[in-house]
Scaffold this motif. Sequence first.
Motif, PDB file in Angstrom:
ATOM      1  N   UNK A   2      27.667  80.184 -41.087  1.00 33.94           N
ATOM      2  CA  UNK A   2      27.627  78.924 -40.349  1.00 33.94           C
ATOM      3  C   UNK A   2      27.434  77.745 -41.291  1.00 33.94           C
ATOM      4  N   UNK A   3      26.535  77.905 -42.267  1.00 41.27           N
ATOM      5  CA  UNK A   3      26.279  76.820 -43.216  1.00 41.27           C
ATOM      6  C   UNK A   3      27.486  76.556 -44.113  1.00 41.27           C
ATOM      7  N   UNK A   4      28.347  77.551 -44.254  1.00 35.02           N
ATOM      8  CA  UNK A   4      29.511  77.408 -45.128  1.00 35.02           C
ATOM      9  C   UNK A   4      30.735  76.847 -44.403  1.00 35.02           C
ATOM     10  N   UNK A   5      30.629  76.574 -43.105  1.00 32.45           N
ATOM     11  CA  UNK A   5      31.764  76.027 -42.347  1.00 32.45           C
ATOM     12  C   UNK A   5      32.270  74.716 -42.942  1.00 32.45           C
ATOM     13  N   UNK A   6      31.398  73.760 -43.298  1.00 33.12           N
ATOM     14  CA  UNK A   6      31.907  72.520 -43.896  1.00 33.12           C
ATOM     15  C   UNK A   6      32.683  72.749 -45.192  1.00 33.12           C
ATOM     16  N   UNK A   7      32.235  73.707 -45.994  1.00 35.30           N
ATOM     17  CA  UNK A   7      32.943  74.028 -47.237  1.00 35.30           C
ATOM     18  C   UNK A   7      34.341  74.550 -46.923  1.00 35.30           C
ATOM     19  N   UNK A   8      34.448  75.421 -45.936  1.00 36.70           N
ATOM     20  CA  UNK A   8      35.746  75.972 -45.548  1.00 36.70           C
ATOM     21  C   UNK A   8      36.675  74.901 -44.979  1.00 36.70           C
ATOM     22  N   UNK A   9      36.120  73.977 -44.211  1.00 37.52           N
ATOM     23  CA  UNK A   9      36.936  72.903 -43.644  1.00 37.52           C
ATOM     24  C   UNK A   9      37.466  71.988 -44.750  1.00 37.52           C
ATOM     25  N   UNK A  10      36.619  71.671 -45.726  1.00 39.32           N
ATOM     26  CA  UNK A  10      37.073  70.862 -46.864  1.00 39.32           C
ATOM     27  C   UNK A  10      38.175  71.572 -47.644  1.00 39.32           C
ATOM     28  N   UNK A  11      38.037  72.875 -47.824  1.00 37.20           N
ATOM     29  CA  UNK A  11      39.060  73.643 -48.523  1.00 37.20           C
ATOM     30  C   UNK A  11      40.351  73.670 -47.724  1.00 37.20           C
ATOM     31  N   UNK A  12      40.245  73.799 -46.406  1.00 37.46           N
ATOM     32  CA  UNK A  12      41.430  73.779 -45.545  1.00 37.46           C
ATOM     33  C   UNK A  12      42.170  72.448 -45.663  1.00 37.46           C
ATOM     34  N   UNK A  13      41.413  71.353 -45.772  1.00 37.65           N
ATOM     35  CA  UNK A  13      42.041  70.036 -45.958  1.00 37.65           C
ATOM     36  C   UNK A  13      42.799  69.982 -47.284  1.00 37.65           C
ATOM     37  N   UNK A  14      42.188  70.503 -48.346  1.00 42.55           N
ATOM     38  CA  UNK A  14      42.838  70.506 -49.665  1.00 42.55           C
ATOM     39  C   UNK A  14      44.109  71.353 -49.659  1.00 42.55           C
ATOM     40  N   UNK A  15      44.121  72.381 -48.819  1.00 43.88           N
ATOM     41  CA  UNK A  15      45.295  73.249 -48.723  1.00 43.88           C
ATOM     42  C   UNK A  15      46.349  72.685 -47.767  1.00 43.88           C
ATOM     43  N   UNK A  16      46.052  71.515 -47.189  1.00 40.63           N
ATOM     44  CA  UNK A  16      46.972  70.840 -46.262  1.00 40.63           C
ATOM     45  C   UNK A  16      47.320  71.705 -45.045  1.00 40.63           C
ATOM     46  N   UNK A  17      46.301  72.352 -44.502  1.00 39.10           N
ATOM     47  CA  UNK A  17      46.516  73.179 -43.316  1.00 39.10           C
ATOM     48  C   UNK A  17      46.473  72.303 -42.069  1.00 39.10           C
ATOM     49  N   UNK A  18      46.965  72.855 -40.964  1.00 40.85           N
ATOM     50  CA  UNK A  18      46.991  72.136 -39.699  1.00 40.85           C
ATOM     51  C   UNK A  18      45.569  71.951 -39.174  1.00 40.85           C
ATOM     52  N   UNK A  19      45.157  70.695 -38.988  1.00 36.13           N
ATOM     53  CA  UNK A  19      43.780  70.407 -38.587  1.00 36.13           C
ATOM     54  C   UNK A  19      43.455  70.964 -37.212  1.00 36.13           C
ATOM     55  N   UNK A  20      44.411  70.913 -36.276  1.00 36.59           N
ATOM     56  CA  UNK A  20      44.165  71.438 -34.937  1.00 36.59           C
ATOM     57  C   UNK A  20      43.884  72.939 -34.969  1.00 36.59           C
ATOM     58  N   UNK A  21      44.424  73.600 -35.995  1.00 32.50           N
ATOM     59  CA  UNK A  21      44.207  75.039 -36.117  1.00 32.50           C
ATOM     60  C   UNK A  21      42.883  75.346 -36.800  1.00 32.50           C
ATOM     61  N   UNK A  22      42.672  74.784 -38.014  1.00 34.85           N
ATOM     62  CA  UNK A  22      41.467  75.178 -38.757  1.00 34.85           C
ATOM     63  C   UNK A  22      40.180  74.635 -38.148  1.00 34.85           C
ATOM     64  N   UNK A  23      40.274  73.553 -37.362  1.00 36.17           N
ATOM     65  CA  UNK A  23      39.063  73.028 -36.718  1.00 36.17           C
ATOM     66  C   UNK A  23      38.518  74.001 -35.682  1.00 36.17           C
ATOM     67  N   UNK A  24      39.382  74.889 -35.191  1.00 36.18           N
ATOM     68  CA  UNK A  24      38.964  75.909 -34.225  1.00 36.18           C
ATOM     69  C   UNK A  24      38.771  77.259 -34.905  1.00 36.18           C
ATOM     70  N   UNK A  25      39.711  77.638 -35.774  1.00 36.76           N
ATOM     71  CA  UNK A  25      39.717  78.985 -36.339  1.00 36.76           C
ATOM     72  C   UNK A  25      38.545  79.241 -37.282  1.00 36.76           C
ATOM     73  N   UNK A  26      38.132  78.216 -38.040  1.00 37.11           N
ATOM     74  CA  UNK A  26      37.054  78.434 -39.003  1.00 37.11           C
ATOM     75  C   UNK A  26      35.697  78.618 -38.316  1.00 37.11           C
ATOM     76  N   UNK A  27      35.312  77.765 -37.357  1.00 39.62           N
ATOM     77  CA  UNK A  27      34.070  78.061 -36.614  1.00 39.62           C
ATOM     78  C   UNK A  27      34.141  79.385 -35.849  1.00 39.62           C
ATOM     79  N   UNK A  28      35.333  79.680 -35.283  1.00 38.10           N
ATOM     80  CA  UNK A  28      35.500  80.954 -34.580  1.00 38.10           C
ATOM     81  C   UNK A  28      35.352  82.122 -35.549  1.00 38.10           C
ATOM     82  N   UNK A  29      35.922  81.980 -36.753  1.00 36.87           N
ATOM     83  CA  UNK A  29      35.829  83.043 -37.757  1.00 36.87           C
ATOM     84  C   UNK A  29      34.397  83.320 -38.170  1.00 36.87           C
ATOM     85  N   UNK A  30      33.571  82.264 -38.190  1.00 33.70           N
ATOM     86  CA  UNK A  30      32.165  82.450 -38.539  1.00 33.70           C
ATOM     87  C   UNK A  30      31.436  83.305 -37.509  1.00 33.70           C
TER      88      UNK A  30
END
Length: 422
Positions: free
Chosen positions: A281-309
């Motif tokens: 849970x504490x690492x979610x912000x790190x994953x979101x920042x990495x997703x931004x750097x990878x130019x991933x779809x925000x609508x997807x990673x904003x849901x998938x990363x918290x769900x993955x945790x």
Amino acid sequence: MHNLSDLIMTTSRFLSLFFRGSLVKRIIIGLVLGVLVALISPNLESTLGFNLAEKVGILGSLFVKGLRAVAPILIFVLVIAAIANRRVGTKSNMKDIVLLYILGTFGASVIAVFASFAFPMHIPLSTAADSISPPGSVADVFTVVISNIFSNPVDALATSNFIGILAWAIALGMTLRHAADTTKNVFNDFAEAVSKVVHLVISLAPFGIFGLVASTLADKGLSALWNYGHLLLVLIGSMLFVALVLNPMIVYWKIRRNPYPLVWQCISVSGLTAFFTRSSAANIPVNIDLAKKLNLDEETYSVSIPLGATINMAGAAITITILTLAAVQTLGVVVSIPTAILLSVVSAICACGASGVAGGSLLLIPLACSLFGISAEVAAQVIAVGFVIGVLQDSAETALNSSTDVLFTAAVCMAEENKNNG
């Protein structure tokens, strides 16, 4: 008088080591002190007739009882709250990400089964071998599972029937998805309250580890430490195999090109941070920042990363599987690989509920142990063993879980992008 005051002050400072600072450091202190007490206990017994290791062993027994008490209600309320509050109607490619989460978690537990058979383990446990009722075949396991599923929910909680607890929790959670938000909030608050009780029990882990290590090593000798080391090597080795072999294979299946640049990036950024924070849970912000750097779809990673945790728990599945099979092998319960593979299904399900709880994967071990006729009391001892090695095990487990969240999200997003461009 002055010497007495100094002694009291020194003792006070010494005891404060068990209450202050990080839990990891306090567990290490408890582990070291337990080893020291085990070493000096024989001399004390021969000269003074006082078995110190046996006396402090009561701390370990109380800790195990505490774990045994909180595990059933913990699973029950967390699963209900998680399912009742699961959001629906998300973006369509979330199905692909969830599929990878499930595939990765199940694959990791299967790998853990084969690792356990390839490198058999024995851990210090106090139980009578004739108290275990092992399953005779895969059909016997299915019979036990089906029988336990239809148990009375009150009886399931009272007798630590974890299969029945899980079945009722899933059924109630699915039903409550259509309940009012106020009702869902009640279950969320209840789950939060139980989690706080669990945190209280976990905070006593240094004392429990101190008593368990002292009594175990005094009884079985320092050779028991090798069993802990062997267990830790199999656990971390399995996690490395998943991170460096299984996950790249899954990613390649989705993106059809060399997966290792992406794998290394996720491990070096997300995995390294998660290793030290020890919290998905504490690492979610790190994953979101990495997703931004990878130019991933925000609508997807904003849901998938918290769900993955919450549901992507390959590391937890490995921990549950290997520790359970270590108990099975220690107790001399003979099981076939097909029967053990059933454990993989249970581990994958259990792992999805391990998020957000200190030592979550360890507290779900009784559910897997129950498939092999292992009592809740023995399963609680296995949990305690997990805490002994938890300093490295939990860090590696969290690193694998969290880095895989962003890895699988990236794989699906890249595959979708390739499909649109093609």
